[in-house]
Design a protein around this motif. Structure first.
Motif: not given
Lengths: 287, 287
Positions: A236-237, A239-240
């Protein structure tokens, strides 16, 4: 064993900050390949530090990020969102001759943090080993993880050639194959090659958890969802941090899947084949 | 070697119609596991017939589908769209005691064709070995392809228990594990477990052909696209035959990927993680 031509790295002191699967593998690989190097390691998690020491991935634990600053080569292998703080903690104690690199799967944001926080920007060379598996944490470390693997490096116009040469020699010592690429291009290409497959794997696994099947999955399902075992917080990190390229490729994939779904609604096998495999759209039908 | 308990299949004559990767593997597996069985084979392509004979997958080539009709067990392993014609060609010569099965990845349409064309419907048991790879054609055949693999069978209320028992014994002789399941449920579950992964693999491969990268793909890409090496004509046929379930799962996946793309547009790592991994949505952040 140190390969010919990189003997000048004899006796270097390496610091590895972040002892997950990649960081600890870097340590193990150094211990196996680089005679005479010393490896200091740091991790915010005491378990990872102890584990890395026990498995021989590091020679000495460091008590803080700052305690790693005086190494000859610093390898930052923390989750990406921890890197700005790592740079800030290293900054006051860095020596001008130390080379720094990292292993994050996204490179442009790391370069921006390096610019913002490092006193000797020219000594930083962004890196990304194209290796690793769905397993994570210090226990997933393997000495041969990088053997034969490409290892992307993203030097800029400001990069000191000596720093690049040192990081390249380091990568070669771990038996990986360095390749240099522009950071933005790297991030765009890996959004397709790695971020989209992870997005799909996580999404398929979630769909299956909500709709369990009675029959066991076969090989195509296992391949498609293998990397759903990866750490979702890390992904998630990442991709952000690489959100625009990832979003663009995802939108393109969604569009393709939608035209396939529409063809399925219509039901003609030739149209379906054209959507599955556009280059074969005009191939003769072979029953 | 014939496992204990299936000795009554000693000496059966098996006919395999369609000698691609699965059909020829059935032949090789019989030759390795079933002492005393005779295997007749037919394929519309002379190359496949010769290849199967040369590799020992069949004992005797048949000159037509009809020439296979008098076997004790008929295994139909043609592409699915060829099956209605195969049933029609077999029909006039079938004996009431012959058992028939097939290996197609989609089962409801096959049952409809069996109903339409077979004189002894109760002797047909639909089958689907959950095995196979992205390689296809007679050269991809392997004697151990089915070892330990699940093998779905879809008997109906009309199925003769003796026919089911024979087909189950056949599957066990090939060292696979038979499981019975309703045909419609089979098709719905495999639309998710196999058809959607194939749709994704083909779509990703097409996206990459149109947007080649300079860096080599890593493991997550290779896993996600492995089955894009499969035969697109076969998969277009299969998807057309299982179009509603496949379309429904694809639409669900598209919806998930779209909410992820929207979260990427917004950029918050926690929201992105919630879309990637809904069950971890409320998990604490671990940097």
């Amino acid at each position: 064993m140190i390969p010919e031509g990189v003997g000048y790295l004899w006796g270097v002191q390496v610091a590895i900050i972040g002892l997950g699967g990649i960081g600890a593998s870097v340590g193990l690989a150094i211990q196996h390949e680089a005679l005479g190097w010393g490896v200091v390691g740091y991790d915010v998690a005491p378990d990872a530090l102890t584990g890395a020491l026990q498995m021989g991935a590091i020679d000495h634990p460091a008590e803080s990020v700052a305690a790693c600053a005086c190494a000859d080569l610093i390898v930052i292998a923390t989750p990406p969102l921890a890197m700005p703080e790592v740079f800030q903690q290293l900054a006051p104690r860095l020596r001008p001759e130390t080379a720094l690199t990292d292993v994050a799967s996204v490179k442009s944001p790391v370069l921006r943090w390096a610019e913002a926080y490092l006193p000797y920007l020219s000594r930083f060379v962004g890196g990304h080993p194209i290796a690793g598996t769905e397993h994570h944490g210090v226990r997933a470390a393997r000495a041969d993880l990088f053997h034969g693997a490409p290892w992307a490096l993203t030097p800029t116009a400001q990069t000191d050639p000596d720093a690049l040469q040192r990081v390249e020699a380091f990568v070669q010592t771990l038996r990986a194959a360095p390749l240099t690429i522009d950071a933005a291009q790297h991030d765009r290409e890996f959004a397709l090659l790695s971020f989209v497959p992870h997005a799909i794997a996580f999404s398929l696994a979630a769909l299956h958890r909500e709709n369990p099947t009675t029959v066991p999955p076969g090989g195509s399902w296992r391949s498609a969802t293998r990397v759903a075992q990866s750490d979702p917080t890390l992904w998630a990190q990442l991709m952000a941090l690489n959100r625009e390229p990832t979003r663009e490729w995802l939108e393109q994939l969604i569009q393709r899947l939608q035209t396939l779904a529409d063809a399925l609604g219509q039901g003609d096998p030739r149209t379906i084949q054209g959507r599955l495999c556009p280059q074969d759209a005009h191939a003769p039908d072979e029953p």
